[in-house]
Design a protein around this motif. Sequence first.
Motif, PDB file in Angstrom:
ATOM      1  N   PHE A   6      -0.754  -5.198 -16.226  1.00 52.74           N
ATOM      2  CA  PHE A   6      -2.180  -5.353 -15.948  1.00 52.74           C
ATOM      3  C   PHE A   6      -2.975  -4.760 -17.106  1.00 52.74           C
ATOM      4  CE2 PHE A   6      -0.270  -1.743 -13.846  1.00 52.74           C
ATOM      5  CZ  PHE A   6      -1.073  -0.664 -14.191  1.00 52.74           C
ATOM      6  N   ALA A   7      -4.256  -5.085 -17.142  1.00 49.11           N
ATOM      7  CA  ALA A   7      -5.103  -4.594 -18.229  1.00 49.11           C
ATOM      8  C   ALA A   7      -5.255  -3.082 -18.115  1.00 49.11           C
ATOM      9  CB  ALA A   7      -6.466  -5.276 -18.173  1.00 49.11           C
ATOM     10  N   ARG A   8      -4.924  -2.372 -19.179  1.00 49.67           N
ATOM     11  CA  ARG A   8      -5.043  -0.918 -19.153  1.00 49.67           C
ATOM     12  C   ARG A   8      -6.405  -0.490 -19.677  1.00 49.67           C
ATOM     13  NH1 ARG A   8      -0.874   0.893 -23.976  1.00 49.67           N
ATOM     14  NH2 ARG A   8      -1.929  -0.163 -25.694  1.00 49.67           N
ATOM     15  N   PRO A   9      -6.873   0.682 -19.263  1.00 48.31           N
ATOM     16  CA  PRO A   9      -8.193   1.129 -19.711  1.00 48.31           C
ATOM     17  C   PRO A   9      -8.175   1.523 -21.182  1.00 48.31           C
ATOM     18  CG  PRO A   9      -7.108   2.871 -18.462  1.00 48.31           C
ATOM     19  CD  PRO A   9      -6.248   1.637 -18.345  1.00 48.31           C
ATOM     20  N   GLN A  32       0.818  -1.213   0.000  1.00 45.03           N
ATOM     21  CA  GLN A  32       0.000   0.000   0.000  1.00 45.03           C
ATOM     22  C   GLN A  32       0.854   1.266   0.000  1.00 45.03           C
ATOM     23  OE1 GLN A  32      -2.313  -0.896   3.512  1.00 45.03           O
ATOM     24  NE2 GLN A  32      -4.049  -1.689   2.309  1.00 45.03           N
ATOM     25  N   THR A  33       1.994   1.214   0.659  1.00 44.79           N
ATOM     26  CA  THR A  33       2.811   2.426   0.769  1.00 44.79           C
ATOM     27  C   THR A  33       3.844   2.573  -0.354  1.00 44.79           C
ATOM     28  OG1 THR A  33       4.338   1.247   2.234  1.00 44.79           O
ATOM     29  CG2 THR A  33       2.552   2.509   3.272  1.00 44.79           C
ATOM     30  N   ASP A  34       4.433   1.456  -0.804  1.00 45.42           N
ATOM     31  CA  ASP A  34       5.526   1.528  -1.770  1.00 45.42           C
ATOM     32  C   ASP A  34       5.132   1.152  -3.200  1.00 45.42           C
ATOM     33  OD1 ASP A  34       6.888   2.077   0.524  1.00 45.42           O
ATOM     34  OD2 ASP A  34       8.418   0.521   0.300  1.00 45.42           O
ATOM     35  N   PHE A  35       4.033   0.442  -3.351  1.00 48.49           N
ATOM     36  CA  PHE A  35       3.665  -0.067  -4.678  1.00 48.49           C
ATOM     37  C   PHE A  35       2.480   0.667  -5.299  1.00 48.49           C
ATOM     38  CE2 PHE A  35       6.572  -3.196  -3.441  1.00 48.49           C
ATOM     39  CZ  PHE A  35       6.752  -4.177  -4.400  1.00 48.49           C
ATOM     40  N   GLU A  36       1.443   0.881  -4.504  1.00 49.03           N
ATOM     41  CA  GLU A  36       0.186   1.371  -5.086  1.00 49.03           C
ATOM     42  C   GLU A  36       0.330   2.717  -5.787  1.00 49.03           C
ATOM     43  OE1 GLU A  36      -3.085   1.390  -2.405  1.00 49.03           O
ATOM     44  OE2 GLU A  36      -3.329  -0.799  -2.439  1.00 49.03           O
ATOM     45  N   HIS A  37       1.096   3.652  -5.224  1.00 48.69           N
ATOM     46  CA  HIS A  37       1.205   4.972  -5.847  1.00 48.69           C
ATOM     47  C   HIS A  37       1.912   4.885  -7.204  1.00 48.69           C
ATOM     48  CE1 HIS A  37       5.540   5.856  -5.086  1.00 48.69           C
ATOM     49  NE2 HIS A  37       5.379   4.968  -4.111  1.00 48.69           N
ATOM     50  N   ILE A  38       2.843   3.927  -7.343  1.00 43.21           N
ATOM     51  CA  ILE A  38       3.517   3.746  -8.640  1.00 43.21           C
ATOM     52  C   ILE A  38       2.548   3.131  -9.651  1.00 43.21           C
ATOM     53  CG2 ILE A  38       5.402   2.570  -9.844  1.00 43.21           C
ATOM     54  CD1 ILE A  38       6.990   2.667  -7.238  1.00 43.21           C
ATOM     55  N   LEU A  39       1.774   2.164  -9.215  1.00 40.44           N
ATOM     56  CA  LEU A  39       0.790   1.526 -10.099  1.00 40.44           C
ATOM     57  C   LEU A  39      -0.251   2.539 -10.571  1.00 40.44           C
ATOM     58  CD1 LEU A  39       0.315  -1.844  -8.160  1.00 40.44           C
ATOM     59  CD2 LEU A  39       1.540  -1.503 -10.316  1.00 40.44           C
ATOM     60  N   GLY A  79      -4.985  -9.601  -9.719  1.00 36.10           N
ATOM     61  CA  GLY A  79      -5.153  -9.446 -11.162  1.00 36.10           C
ATOM     62  C   GLY A  79      -3.943  -8.902 -11.901  1.00 36.10           C
ATOM     63  N   TYR A  80      -2.802  -8.797 -11.225  1.00 41.92           N
ATOM     64  CA  TYR A  80      -1.581  -8.318 -11.882  1.00 41.92           C
ATOM     65  C   TYR A  80      -0.764  -9.512 -12.383  1.00 41.92           C
ATOM     66  CZ  TYR A  80      -2.674  -4.000  -9.340  1.00 41.92           C
ATOM     67  OH  TYR A  80      -3.297  -2.881  -8.849  1.00 41.92           O
TER      68      TYR A  80
END
Length: 447
Positions: free
Chosen positions: A439-442, A354-361, A396-397
């Motif tokens: 991951f699937a992009r919009p 949550q702290t190190d990965f999500e903001h990059i994703l 889902g990644y």
Amino acid sequence: GAAARRVKGWMPRTSAAFRAMSSLEADVAAAQPSSDLERERGSVEYGVGVERATAEVDDPRLIFDHVWERLERERGGETFMTFPKEIIWLAGAPGAGKGTMSKFIMEERGITTPPLETSSLFTGEDAERMKAEGRLLGDAEVVEAVFRRLFDESYAKGVIVDGFPRTEVQAFCIKYLHQRMEGLYSKYREDPTMMHLMRRPVFHLCVLYVNEAESIRRQMVRGRELAQSNEIARDLGVGEIADSRATDADEKLAKHRYKVFKDTVYPSLNAIRNKLHFHFIDASFDKALVEAKIREEFAYQSSLELGEDTHELISSVKSAKDIVQHARQNLVQRLNGYVRENKELLLEVIELLQTDFEHILLRQALAGAAIIRSNNALLSNPVAVNMVLDILSERGYFVTLDVYRSREPHLIDPITPGDSSPQRIRSRTVRNFIFNVEFARPKIRRG
């Protein structure tokens, strides 16, 4: 008389064809009593207008051996009997779409040369009329012509043979050819000069099937479409006038052509189906479904294509299919196990994500891919690394991981008064973790 007894597998004979058969017929006469020779099949020698009865040999082994010996003498010995490694013997009901479907077989098997069409080996007005009417050519002539053409170097990697076999005799000649090639492969497999020429044969028998009603319907539709395109070509000069089959314009002939397939061609393949790799394709469905079935049937099979020793050695390594077979169930089992056995570490890993990965994703959401580098001390625990991979996979990644080690300074020895020597820099090994995440992009609508 004899000419009326059995009219099966007959063809228009030329004087050259009679000469080519003379030695074979002499062998039969020497090997069999005269009463057996009365089992003749009628044949007509076109071009001179004289009907005559000639002995037509029914023994496939005798025909095969005679053809093989002729070709071996012609080529200079058994070391020159180099047939294609892979041969796909293709037969189909009239209207089954062999021309279209053979393209999919070629793509799946990596065959680049056009199919060898048996009918193209025989030319002439009378022969063309017989082929158009669905009548059969002679076994010995066809077997020899097909085998001789297979020596063409363009077929070395593989070939589709279209329209062979059409009789049981021809089918058994295929079986004998496979046996003979297996024998040469075994004989020369340790010979460094011959092993690349005498390869393990891979034979496929393939039948494209439609029922009688569908076959006749397709033949009639094909005939009407061809007649329309030819009319446009004649009247407007658009396109070229193409030859048409008599069976595509006459339902009785179309029905007879199907009967030849059902009563003669298919049983001939069925007679040897247990000896070779047999593919039965129901071509009644739409093109996409038939294509999918063909690709499934002709997908790579290591046990068929590799040498026995090679396959035995590498088969101990699990295939990709085996690896992924229960991957989802194993993932669920591992995640539930983390909660039961190591919940505190799992919570730490979730916080790291949550702290190190999500903001990059989030920043890479439109790209559908991100590269995340980390040397967080938590990842020094292999269980924590596995948790990261499993959680991201469950979410889902698609994740792959690279780990590399680097040296970085962490301590410099203090200066000693009066010591002019360089200060010593102490380094430590650091493990760097690189997560490649996709991951699937919009979808973005533009315009």
